[in-house]
Design a protein around this motif. Structure first.
Motif, mmCIF file in Angstrom:
data_model
loop_
_atom_site.group_PDB
_atom_site.id
_atom_site.type_symbol
_atom_site.label_atom_id
_atom_site.label_comp_id
_atom_site.label_asym_id
_atom_site.label_seq_id
_atom_site.Cartn_x
_atom_site.Cartn_y
_atom_site.Cartn_z
ATOM 1 N N ARG A 60 0.847 -1.395 0.063
ATOM 2 C CA ARG A 60 0.060 -0.020 -0.047
ATOM 3 C C ARG A 60 0.862 1.329 -0.226
ATOM 4 N NH1 ARG A 60 -2.195 -3.595 3.691
ATOM 5 N NH2 ARG A 60 -4.455 -4.112 3.638
ATOM 6 N N THR A 61 0.496 2.270 -0.657
ATOM 7 C CA THR A 61 1.290 3.616 -0.413
ATOM 8 C C THR A 61 0.236 4.415 0.555
ATOM 9 O OG1 THR A 61 -0.219 4.848 -2.127
ATOM 10 C CG2 THR A 61 1.804 3.399 -2.938
ATOM 11 N N PRO A 62 0.807 5.554 0.998
ATOM 12 C CA PRO A 62 -0.189 6.553 1.880
ATOM 13 C C PRO A 62 -1.420 6.913 1.427
ATOM 14 C CG PRO A 62 2.053 7.208 1.705
ATOM 15 C CD PRO A 62 1.954 6.133 0.747
ATOM 16 N N HIS A 63 -1.655 6.994 -0.190
ATOM 17 C CA HIS A 63 -2.698 7.211 -0.915
ATOM 18 C C HIS A 63 -3.919 6.314 -0.524
ATOM 19 C CE1 HIS A 63 -1.175 10.931 -2.548
ATOM 20 N NE2 HIS A 63 -0.068 10.123 -2.679
ATOM 21 N N PHE A 64 -3.471 5.057 -0.309
ATOM 22 C CA PHE A 64 -4.589 3.965 0.152
ATOM 23 C C PHE A 64 -5.655 4.530 1.239
ATOM 24 C CE2 PHE A 64 -6.296 0.297 2.312
ATOM 25 C CZ PHE A 64 -6.654 -0.396 1.205
ATOM 26 N N TYR A 65 -4.836 5.129 2.483
ATOM 27 C CA TYR A 65 -5.522 5.618 3.413
ATOM 28 C C TYR A 65 -6.033 7.005 3.163
ATOM 29 C CZ TYR A 65 -3.727 1.551 5.524
ATOM 30 O OH TYR A 65 -3.239 0.106 5.536
ATOM 31 N N LEU A 66 -5.092 7.818 2.655
ATOM 32 C CA LEU A 66 -5.541 9.421 2.434
ATOM 33 C C LEU A 66 -6.697 9.431 1.398
ATOM 34 C CD1 LEU A 66 -1.795 10.763 2.178
ATOM 35 C CD2 LEU A 66 -3.337 10.962 3.889
ATOM 36 N N ASP A 67 -6.789 8.512 0.461
ATOM 37 C CA ASP A 67 -7.990 8.621 -0.493
ATOM 38 C C ASP A 67 -9.434 7.727 0.146
ATOM 39 O OD1 ASP A 67 -6.656 10.460 -2.115
ATOM 40 O OD2 ASP A 67 -5.873 8.689 -3.258
ATOM 41 N N GLY A 68 -9.182 7.481 1.257
ATOM 42 C CA GLY A 68 -10.520 6.917 1.840
ATOM 43 C C GLY A 68 -10.659 5.461 1.955
#
Length: 326
Positions: free
Chosen positions: A228-236
């Motif tokens: 996963r990259t941070p965007h997995f969580y940052l994008d909801g």
């Protein structure tokens, strides 16, 4: 370079679901909600340019700003974190090179171990304890060399001690990432005070205690986790299944993504890219919203595929990677 640009910019909007509230930074970080970012940014602007002063004078200037503003210990550490992201690039040609923090400061380019050491020196100047963690990271690396999207590489990050509590920080990846020898600048605050249960998805320390988890996982278990990259969580997004990194098309017929509709005020936007053995990219349009989840069918993915990219957000950032084994 052409491949990198394709990976960064190719994106199509397939599924969207309106969510409600802004993603709180406390969702993924223990520290960010204690930071007055506007105050830290103002302090950053007052610092001299890196090329105009040596590392000692820069450290003195940072400490003066901490006292004059004044900044809390958390904010002072965040000042260093942001300064590094703005002034130091990763040495993508040799990112595990042994080098001194002074060399990294002087050149503005550093290996992971060098950037981590620079963070330690600057924190020490603020009387904040910071220690380098040695371990591994999952990364989109040189696909033509490795023949797979995601590889396991040596990595270095940090833990800090503030108010008798340990927190995780990765100043090395906060300002951008490498693809081959190319550095792509991209700032994220995700790696400041990241909750251990999030960081363990991408960072595995060689010393078990540095997981900072009540329930530890083994290196063998970590090796199997999807990247996963941070965007997995940052994008909801919340969960993804299968959660294993290496998948076989004959066994896995779909990918299911769940999200928490209380976390974000944007639209959940998900796309799926496929790379074949000739390193050509195509888009998998077979995506549906079913029972509140996002389902990506793998039925029509060609047998010569070597990996899948899961894209997210309006900018189409890569949020997760699968290696395909046949």
């Amino acid at each position: 370079m052409r491949l990198l640009l394709l990976l960064i910019f190719i994106f199509d909007l397939f599924i969207s679901s309106v969510l409600n509230d802004p993603l709180p930074k406390s969702y993924y970080s223990y520290l960010l909600e204690d930071v007055r970012e506007d105050v830290v940014n103002a302090a950053l602007l007052k610092l001299p340019k890196r090329k105009d002063v040596d590392i000692l004078k820069m450290c003195i200037a940072m400490k003066n700003e901490k006292n004059a503003t004044p900044l809390t210990e958390v904010e002072a550490t965040f000042l260093i974190y942001k300064w590094i992201t703005q002034n130091i690039k990763i040495n993508c040609a040799d990112y595990n090179k042994e080098e001194s923090p002074v060399a990294v400061y002087n050149s503005g380019v550093g290996s992971f171990v060098g950037i981590s050491a620079l963070f330690n020196i600057m924190c020490s100047n603020m009387n904040i304890e910071s220690v380098t963690i040695t371990g591994f990271n999952k990364r989109l690396d040189n696909v033509r060399k490795t023949k797979k999207l995601c590889t396991k590489v040596e990595h270095y990050w940090n833990y800090i001690l503030i108010n008798n509590t340990y927190y995780l920080v990765d100043p090395t990846l906060a300002g951008g990432f490498c693809y081959g020898t190319y550095f792509q600048k991209e700032y994220v605050d995700y790696y400041f005070g990241t909750k251990p249960e999030f960081l363990i998805k991408t960072h595995f320390p060689t010393k078990e205690k540095n997981q900072f988890l009540d329930k530890k996982i083994s290196e063998e278990e970590w090796d199997q986790l999807i990247m996963r990259t941070p965007h997995f969580y940052l994008d909801g997004m919340k969960t993804i299944s299968p959660e294993k990194l290496n998948i076989a098309l004959k066994e896995e017929k779909k990918i299911v993504i769940t999200y928490d509709d209380s976390l974000h005020n944007e639209k959940i936007q998900v796309g799926c890219g496929v790379m074949n053995k000739y390193y050509e990219m195509s888009m998998n349009n077979d995506i549906q919203k079913i029972d509140g989840n996002i389902e990506i069918s793998l039925e029509n993915v060609s047998d010569d595929a070597i990996g899948l990219f899961i894209y997210s957000g309006s900018a189409g950032y890569t949020s997760a990677l699968y290696n395909i084994i046949n």
